[in-house]
Write a protein that holds these residues in place. Sequence first.
Motif, PDB file in Angstrom:
ATOM      1  N   ASN A 101      -7.175 -65.701  32.519  1.00  0.00           N
ATOM      2  CA  ASN A 101      -6.499 -65.788  33.801  1.00  0.00           C
ATOM      3  C   ASN A 101      -6.698 -64.578  34.592  1.00  0.00           C
ATOM      4  O   ASN A 101      -5.753 -64.438  35.429  1.00  0.00           O
ATOM      5  N   ILE A 102      -7.992 -64.314  34.800  1.00  0.00           N
ATOM      6  CA  ILE A 102      -8.194 -63.292  35.879  1.00  0.00           C
ATOM      7  C   ILE A 102      -8.692 -64.082  36.949  1.00  0.00           C
ATOM      8  O   ILE A 102      -9.448 -64.762  36.988  1.00  0.00           O
ATOM      9  N   THR A 103      -8.028 -63.732  38.301  1.00  0.00           N
ATOM     10  CA  THR A 103      -8.373 -64.455  39.507  1.00  0.00           C
ATOM     11  C   THR A 103      -8.948 -63.724  40.528  1.00  0.00           C
ATOM     12  O   THR A 103      -9.755 -64.004  41.324  1.00  0.00           O
ATOM     13  N   THR A 104      -9.105 -62.164  40.168  1.00  0.00           N
ATOM     14  CA  THR A 104      -9.761 -61.429  41.170  1.00  0.00           C
ATOM     15  C   THR A 104     -10.399 -60.321  40.544  1.00  0.00           C
ATOM     16  O   THR A 104     -10.034 -59.837  39.348  1.00  0.00           O
ATOM     17  N   VAL A 105     -11.656 -59.894  40.930  1.00  0.00           N
ATOM     18  CA  VAL A 105     -12.413 -58.967  40.304  1.00  0.00           C
ATOM     19  C   VAL A 105     -13.199 -57.996  41.437  1.00  0.00           C
ATOM     20  O   VAL A 105     -13.314 -58.847  42.500  1.00  0.00           O
ATOM     21  N   ASN A 106     -13.444 -56.971  41.231  1.00  0.00           N
ATOM     22  CA  ASN A 106     -14.274 -55.957  42.078  1.00  0.00           C
ATOM     23  C   ASN A 106     -15.694 -55.689  41.591  1.00  0.00           C
ATOM     24  O   ASN A 106     -15.990 -55.399  40.327  1.00  0.00           O
ATOM     25  N   LEU A 107     -16.624 -56.123  42.170  1.00  0.00           N
ATOM     26  CA  LEU A 107     -17.983 -55.866  41.967  1.00  0.00           C
ATOM     27  C   LEU A 107     -18.705 -54.948  43.013  1.00  0.00           C
ATOM     28  O   LEU A 107     -18.385 -54.620  44.143  1.00  0.00           O
ATOM     29  N   LEU A 108     -19.670 -54.372  42.407  1.00  0.00           N
ATOM     30  CA  LEU A 108     -20.606 -53.227  43.083  1.00  0.00           C
ATOM     31  C   LEU A 108     -21.232 -54.081  44.060  1.00  0.00           C
ATOM     32  O   LEU A 108     -21.836 -55.410  43.838  1.00  0.00           O
ATOM     33  N   PRO A 109     -21.608 -53.667  45.361  1.00  0.00           N
ATOM     34  CA  PRO A 109     -22.338 -54.322  46.385  1.00  0.00           C
ATOM     35  C   PRO A 109     -23.804 -54.522  45.961  1.00  0.00           C
ATOM     36  O   PRO A 109     -24.150 -55.333  46.797  1.00  0.00           O
ATOM     37  N   GLU A 110     -24.343 -53.464  45.215  1.00  0.00           N
ATOM     38  CA  GLU A 110     -25.761 -53.857  45.101  1.00  0.00           C
ATOM     39  C   GLU A 110     -25.808 -54.677  43.962  1.00  0.00           C
ATOM     40  O   GLU A 110     -27.275 -54.637  43.626  1.00  0.00           O
ATOM     41  N   SER A 133     -18.105 -49.657  49.650  1.00  0.00           N
ATOM     42  CA  SER A 133     -17.173 -49.843  48.896  1.00  0.00           C
ATOM     43  C   SER A 133     -17.463 -51.141  47.945  1.00  0.00           C
ATOM     44  O   SER A 133     -18.452 -52.018  48.380  1.00  0.00           O
ATOM     45  N   LYS A 134     -16.578 -51.315  46.880  1.00  0.00           N
ATOM     46  CA  LYS A 134     -16.811 -52.476  46.157  1.00  0.00           C
ATOM     47  C   LYS A 134     -16.331 -53.829  46.956  1.00  0.00           C
ATOM     48  O   LYS A 134     -15.568 -53.671  47.800  1.00  0.00           O
ATOM     49  N   VAL A 135     -16.938 -54.859  46.573  1.00  0.00           N
ATOM     50  CA  VAL A 135     -16.581 -56.221  47.183  1.00  0.00           C
ATOM     51  C   VAL A 135     -15.418 -57.083  46.109  1.00  0.00           C
ATOM     52  O   VAL A 135     -15.741 -56.941  44.851  1.00  0.00           O
ATOM     53  N   LYS A 136     -14.509 -57.312  46.633  1.00  0.00           N
ATOM     54  CA  LYS A 136     -13.279 -58.120  46.027  1.00  0.00           C
ATOM     55  C   LYS A 136     -13.732 -59.573  45.972  1.00  0.00           C
ATOM     56  O   LYS A 136     -13.929 -60.156  47.117  1.00  0.00           O
ATOM     57  N   LEU A 144     -14.877 -60.503  49.850  1.00  0.00           N
ATOM     58  CA  LEU A 144     -14.185 -59.756  50.984  1.00  0.00           C
ATOM     59  C   LEU A 144     -14.762 -58.105  50.568  1.00  0.00           C
ATOM     60  O   LEU A 144     -14.280 -57.679  49.774  1.00  0.00           O
ATOM     61  N   TRP A 145     -15.287 -57.692  51.851  1.00  0.00           N
ATOM     62  CA  TRP A 145     -16.043 -56.507  51.667  1.00  0.00           C
ATOM     63  C   TRP A 145     -15.639 -55.735  52.996  1.00  0.00           C
ATOM     64  O   TRP A 145     -15.778 -56.212  54.191  1.00  0.00           O
ATOM     65  N   ALA A 146     -14.720 -54.617  52.613  1.00  0.00           N
ATOM     66  CA  ALA A 146     -14.461 -53.759  54.048  1.00  0.00           C
ATOM     67  C   ALA A 146     -14.826 -52.273  53.805  1.00  0.00           C
ATOM     68  O   ALA A 146     -13.885 -51.574  53.475  1.00  0.00           O
TER      69      ALA A 146
END
Length: 480
Positions: A101-110, A133-136, A144-146
């Motif tokens: 049930n994981i709905t969100t994860v942060n990934l490396l931009p590369e 920064s990491k991408v949500k 989402l990338w800020a």
Amino acid sequence: MRLPLLCLLWLMVLTHADRDEERLVRRLGALGRRYKQVRPPAPAPDGSRLSHTHLTRLNFSLSISQLVSVDTRNQVVVSSVWPTHEWTNPWLQWRPQHFGNITTVNLLPENMWLPDMMLLNNVDGKFDVSYYSKVKVTFDGNCLWAPPSIYKSSCQLNIALFPFDQQICPLTFITLEFDESQLQILSKYEEADYFGSQYSQSSEWEIQSAPARTLTMPCAQCFNGRHSAILFQLHLVRKPLYYTVYLIIPLIITSLLTVCSFYLPSACCERVTLTITILLSTAMLILMVSTMIPKNAYAVPLLNRYLIFIFSVVAASLASNAFILHLHFQRCSPRSRPVLLPAALRHFLLFSLPPWLLMQPFRVSAFNLVHADDVTISNTRGAHHVTQWSVGEKLRFWNAVGVSLAQLSHAILPPPPDQPADKPGADGGSLCSSVGDTISDIQTKMETERRQLFLHEEWKFIALVADRVLLCVFSLVVAG
């Protein structure tokens, strides 16, 4: 017995959740690296399949955290911003029930595809972001990338109203890799966010508004396409407190000192020294302002115009003080022809103009405060003291002395020339004639000196009238 079992069960759940997130991150990372160089496809209109021919939409917004500086001389704006990119990548979707049930994860931009957004009007050559920064990523593929960034952008400043000016500085973000048929940039909000809790106020500038609008620009790498871009216009208002305290108020005080120089007596030569000092201080302020403004050949700043005006006023004041001193010390030499004014102009300056300037008309007896050069010893009630004569008293004294000398010369002059020269008394008559000629010369000299003194007092009064006129004129000029 139950407590250890519960703790063991909780550890197993946490370990399983960590394994689910690790497994999800590995899966998404592999997919992201696989399609890193490929633009994310968009769903077909019927939703049955993905198509690379359809448009990819990118929602872009800007959050301003600080307006670091505005280099007015080099026309460069340094800002700390958070550009936010939002897009949908169908390859990064998953079902939450398969991964705990994981709905969100942060990934490396590369490890994934990123939009190549860059600041078009960048001046430092660093078109990329400062920190990756990491991408949500959410389970439905929304990314989402800020990344935080510090941009140095060029801004054409209009300094005509400096330091009470308002500037419009653009921030143009554009993608150069794709044209508008492949990637469309949309503005998420109507303007940039500059009033949140993250914004740090600037001590010199205030952001009045920052509207955003999308536009298209010519594409250099396309045959018949255009780039999609987004423009943020920063409306900046300068805070004039610093320039008011350190430049405008000293200028006002300097101009008031220029007027005060006409309050000094006409015989005071230090008024020229005061005016020269004010002139030098104004020149120093002009040099100080010239280091703050850009070298612009299209407009002269308002402050510079005021400085040049004050400099011209001080220079005119210096010339006026020199003219007044020349009038005050105007003397008629016995060997030169006396400087006389026309009768109408003399009457206007001595009698008609003074009442309009709240002054008394010219009168000899009114000059009791003029310093005289002659000092006499008189006896009053038996005590010897030094008395300083006024101009009127000197004129009356010389008039009396002139009349006495005239009577004396007539009394001792020889008889008419029809008397024979061989008669007794001829030698005495010759002596008396010499004495009479000498007395006549003394009387003529005293009359000439009395006339010169009278003309000198007229010129001193004219200098006083000119001083009062210039005081009124410069007061109106400075106040205006």
